[in-house]
Motif scaffolding. Sequence first.
Motif, PDB file in Angstrom:
ATOM      1  N   VAL A 145       0.008  -3.708  -6.254  1.00  0.00           N
ATOM      2  CA  VAL A 145       0.026  -2.441  -5.280  1.00  0.00           C
ATOM      3  C   VAL A 145      -1.363  -1.866  -5.067  1.00  0.00           C
ATOM      4  O   VAL A 145      -2.517  -2.151  -5.608  1.00  0.00           O
ATOM      5  N   ILE A 146      -1.518  -1.249  -4.024  1.00  0.00           N
ATOM      6  CA  ILE A 146      -2.701  -0.582  -3.404  1.00  0.00           C
ATOM      7  C   ILE A 146      -2.398   0.896  -3.176  1.00  0.00           C
ATOM      8  O   ILE A 146      -1.310   1.227  -2.736  1.00  0.00           O
ATOM      9  N   ALA A 147      -3.124   1.481  -3.780  1.00  0.00           N
ATOM     10  CA  ALA A 147      -2.860   3.211  -3.755  1.00  0.00           C
ATOM     11  C   ALA A 147      -4.311   4.051  -3.936  1.00  0.00           C
ATOM     12  O   ALA A 147      -5.254   3.387  -4.075  1.00  0.00           O
ATOM     13  N   ASN A 148      -4.033   5.231  -3.515  1.00  0.00           N
ATOM     14  CA  ASN A 148      -5.030   6.253  -4.160  1.00  0.00           C
ATOM     15  C   ASN A 148      -4.485   7.097  -5.002  1.00  0.00           C
ATOM     16  O   ASN A 148      -3.141   6.912  -5.497  1.00  0.00           O
ATOM     17  N   GLU A 149      -5.262   8.096  -5.612  1.00  0.00           N
ATOM     18  CA  GLU A 149      -4.984   9.112  -6.724  1.00  0.00           C
ATOM     19  C   GLU A 149      -3.494   9.785  -6.080  1.00  0.00           C
ATOM     20  O   GLU A 149      -2.411   9.866  -6.710  1.00  0.00           O
ATOM     21  N   GLU A 150      -3.687  10.480  -4.980  1.00  0.00           N
ATOM     22  CA  GLU A 150      -2.489  10.931  -4.239  1.00  0.00           C
ATOM     23  C   GLU A 150      -1.370  10.147  -4.183  1.00  0.00           C
ATOM     24  O   GLU A 150      -0.236  10.625  -4.251  1.00  0.00           O
ATOM     25  N   ASP A 151      -1.285   8.753  -3.789  1.00  0.00           N
ATOM     26  CA  ASP A 151      -0.237   7.968  -3.764  1.00  0.00           C
ATOM     27  C   ASP A 151       0.582   7.748  -4.753  1.00  0.00           C
ATOM     28  O   ASP A 151       1.725   7.855  -4.975  1.00  0.00           O
ATOM     29  N   CYS A 152      -0.250   7.573  -6.083  1.00  0.00           N
ATOM     30  CA  CYS A 152       0.344   7.674  -7.324  1.00  0.00           C
ATOM     31  C   CYS A 152       1.284   8.744  -7.669  1.00  0.00           C
ATOM     32  O   CYS A 152       2.042   8.751  -8.216  1.00  0.00           O
ATOM     33  N   GLN A 153       0.496   9.862  -7.309  1.00  0.00           N
ATOM     34  CA  GLN A 153       1.036  11.135  -7.738  1.00  0.00           C
ATOM     35  C   GLN A 153       2.426  11.248  -6.986  1.00  0.00           C
ATOM     36  O   GLN A 153       3.524  11.663  -7.574  1.00  0.00           O
ATOM     37  N   LYS A 154       2.278  11.396  -5.604  1.00  0.00           N
ATOM     38  CA  LYS A 154       3.309  11.768  -4.739  1.00  0.00           C
ATOM     39  C   LYS A 154       4.399  10.699  -4.612  1.00  0.00           C
ATOM     40  O   LYS A 154       5.721  11.126  -4.384  1.00  0.00           O
ATOM     41  N   SER A 155       4.000   9.268  -4.442  1.00  0.00           N
ATOM     42  CA  SER A 155       5.194   8.475  -4.346  1.00  0.00           C
ATOM     43  C   SER A 155       5.702   7.932  -5.652  1.00  0.00           C
ATOM     44  O   SER A 155       7.006   7.288  -5.579  1.00  0.00           O
TER      45      SER A 155
ATOM     46  N   ASP B 242       1.026  -1.010  -0.063  1.00  0.00           N
ATOM     47  CA  ASP B 242       0.053  -0.163   0.075  1.00  0.00           C
ATOM     48  C   ASP B 242       0.846   1.200  -0.070  1.00  0.00           C
ATOM     49  O   ASP B 242       1.637   1.553   1.107  1.00  0.00           O
ATOM     50  N   LEU B 243       0.681   2.050  -0.983  1.00  0.00           N
ATOM     51  CA  LEU B 243       1.846   3.091  -1.298  1.00  0.00           C
ATOM     52  C   LEU B 243       1.643   4.199   0.085  1.00  0.00           C
ATOM     53  O   LEU B 243       2.819   4.563   0.382  1.00  0.00           O
ATOM     54  N   ASN B 244       0.369   4.500   0.401  1.00  0.00           N
ATOM     55  CA  ASN B 244       0.355   5.237   1.694  1.00  0.00           C
ATOM     56  C   ASN B 244       1.136   6.439   1.866  1.00  0.00           C
ATOM     57  O   ASN B 244       2.138   6.518   2.732  1.00  0.00           O
ATOM     58  N   PHE B 245       1.196   7.377   0.820  1.00  0.00           N
ATOM     59  CA  PHE B 245       1.752   8.542   1.111  1.00  0.00           C
ATOM     60  C   PHE B 245       1.637   9.278   2.223  1.00  0.00           C
ATOM     61  O   PHE B 245       0.374   9.731   2.429  1.00  0.00           O
ATOM     62  N   ARG B 246       2.367   9.720   3.098  1.00  0.00           N
ATOM     63  CA  ARG B 246       2.115  10.397   4.372  1.00  0.00           C
ATOM     64  C   ARG B 246       3.279  11.860   4.334  1.00  0.00           C
ATOM     65  O   ARG B 246       4.343  11.538   4.724  1.00  0.00           O
ATOM     66  N   LYS B 247       2.686  12.856   4.014  1.00  0.00           N
ATOM     67  CA  LYS B 247       3.554  14.102   3.736  1.00  0.00           C
ATOM     68  C   LYS B 247       4.067  14.392   4.908  1.00  0.00           C
ATOM     69  O   LYS B 247       5.184  15.055   5.072  1.00  0.00           O
TER      70      LYS B 247
END
Length: 341
Positions: free
Chosen positions: A192-202, A164-169
């Motif tokens: 891969v598990i993600a949301n749109e922000e994860d794909c953008q930022k990670s 899970d990419l799980n981006f945490r700024k």
Amino acid sequence: MKIVTLGELMLRLKSPGLERFFQSPSFEATFGGGEANVAVSLANYGMDAKFVTALPDNAIAQAAERELRGLGVDISGIKHTEGRMGIYYLESGTNQRPSKVVYDRSYSSIALATPETFDFKEIFIDAQWFHITGITPALSQSAADLTLAAVKAAKEMGVTVSMDLNFRKNLWKYGKKASEVMCEVVKFVDVVIANEEDCQKSLGIECGSEVESGELDTAKYETLAKTVLATYPNVSKIAITLRESKSATHNDWSACIYDGEEFYVSKKYEIKNILDRVGGGDSFGGGLIYGLLNYDNQRDALEFAVAASCLKHSISGDYNRVTADEVKSLMGGDGSGRVQR
């Protein structure tokens, strides 16, 4: 079938009810953390789930371990090392006031851990699946090194890897951008598990959707999924969660999945009066792993994951305390909430 997860287990301190921080001089103390949450979900579904982490050897960490053991999670992979137990503070939002999370995780035991802390050959004996998130490599350079070593070891031993990419700024503070680390780790991931922000930022992959608006253009997600699989040919599937936030307590919730051939969008749930959405993504991850291991098609696997996560929004705390039968009941259309006698 043994499933291993690795990450940080934290003390969760939440302001009472819907109060602001220190509106009352108290906190509700529980435990949680992304990868531990996934392990608990899987144990609830009757799976053999093992959670691996590093913790200090003190009374608070021991209480957390006892709770996980009581929930059916194998904790034999926990190492007692230097450092401290990470903490996060939670203030639950309601209506137009968003929830707020404050992290206190610097110098935690897992942040100080290195690849040498764990014996991966022993950890992955008889394991079929390994799950991690993008939270651990955000903690420190040594934790990033640990994450990369873990996925490499899992692949060498023939274990399926999900992430899970799980981006945490608010966690990427040690000098590396998320994309610098995550783009390398994902080279060793199958699902891969993600949301749109994860794909953008990670991963640096854009879909053209406005993350902060709360409105999702689902037509763009097939292109996003295809781009991720084209960029990382080792990835066999990507599941993207689709959350439409009407307010802090009213969300629409669905997901899509792509395996290189079929793109499928799940049923959408309208979730009103959300009790606790923290851990919602983890409950989706646990549900997806269970679904992919127990159904013969990705459509049913995705529907199980979305239904499981829908139910989590009604449960306080990090852990999704539902059974597989309860999830299947919601999948079958029983969402009335009527008393079961």
